[in-house]
Design a protein around this motif. Structure first.
Motif, PDB file in Angstrom:
ATOM      1  N   ARG A  23      52.092  34.466  36.009  1.00 44.44           N
ATOM      2  CA  ARG A  23      51.044  33.634  36.603  1.00 44.44           C
ATOM      3  C   ARG A  23      50.804  34.018  38.051  1.00 44.44           C
ATOM      4  N   ARG A  26      49.041  37.333  38.280  1.00 42.60           N
ATOM      5  CA  ARG A  26      47.648  37.226  37.825  1.00 42.60           C
ATOM      6  C   ARG A  26      46.783  36.449  38.821  1.00 42.60           C
ATOM      7  N   GLU A  27      47.311  35.355  39.378  1.00 41.18           N
ATOM      8  CA  GLU A  27      46.509  34.452  40.202  1.00 41.18           C
ATOM      9  C   GLU A  27      46.783  34.565  41.695  1.00 41.18           C
ATOM     10  N   GLY A  28      47.784  35.323  42.068  1.00 50.74           N
ATOM     11  CA  GLY A  28      48.154  35.422  43.475  1.00 50.74           C
ATOM     12  C   GLY A  28      47.217  36.314  44.272  1.00 50.74           C
ATOM     13  N   SER A  29      47.497  36.435  45.545  1.00 55.50           N
ATOM     14  CA  SER A  29      46.661  37.224  46.441  1.00 55.50           C
ATOM     15  C   SER A  29      47.028  38.706  46.426  1.00 55.50           C
ATOM     16  N   ASN A  30      48.172  39.047  45.819  1.00 58.44           N
ATOM     17  CA  ASN A  30      48.676  40.415  45.793  1.00 58.44           C
ATOM     18  C   ASN A  30      48.825  40.995  47.196  1.00 58.44           C
TER      19      ASN A  30
END
Length: 100
Positions: A23, A26-30
């Motif tokens: 999660r 997929r949803e983080g800021s990287n």
């Protein structure tokens, strides 16, 4: 085996942590919370600059926070390994700053 050891082991592996990693990836800021640079999520996990889940408060200090999303951070593998279990890291470090 004590409950504390059991929680610590479950925090390092298992389905709940795998879901949390997926999660965040997929949803983080990287963006690495330690160096402030972007993370290429397509790199293989063996690369020093690959994406890893880091725990802001290390599991060796607070194993009960292993699955707490507020304790999860994105980091490069190299940055995560270099930090170890220290807690004196401030976020974010400037990506291109110089020491004067």
């Amino acid at each position: 085996m004590t409950t504390l050891n059991h929680n610590y082991r479950q925090g390092r592996s298992g389905r709940p942590l795998a879901r949390a990693k997926a999660r965040l990836k997929r949803e983080g800021s990287n963006v690495c919370w330690l160096c402030g640079r972007s993370i290429d999520v397509s790199l293989p996990s063996t690369s020093p600059m690959s994406w890893t889940l880091d725990h802001a408060i290390p599991l060796s200090v607070r194993p009960d926070l292993a699955l707490d999303p507020s304790n999860h951070r994105e980091a490069h593998r190299r940055c995560n390994s270099t930090r170890g279990n220290r807690t004196d890291v401030t976020w974010p470090k400037q990506a291109n700053s110089r020491n004067w």
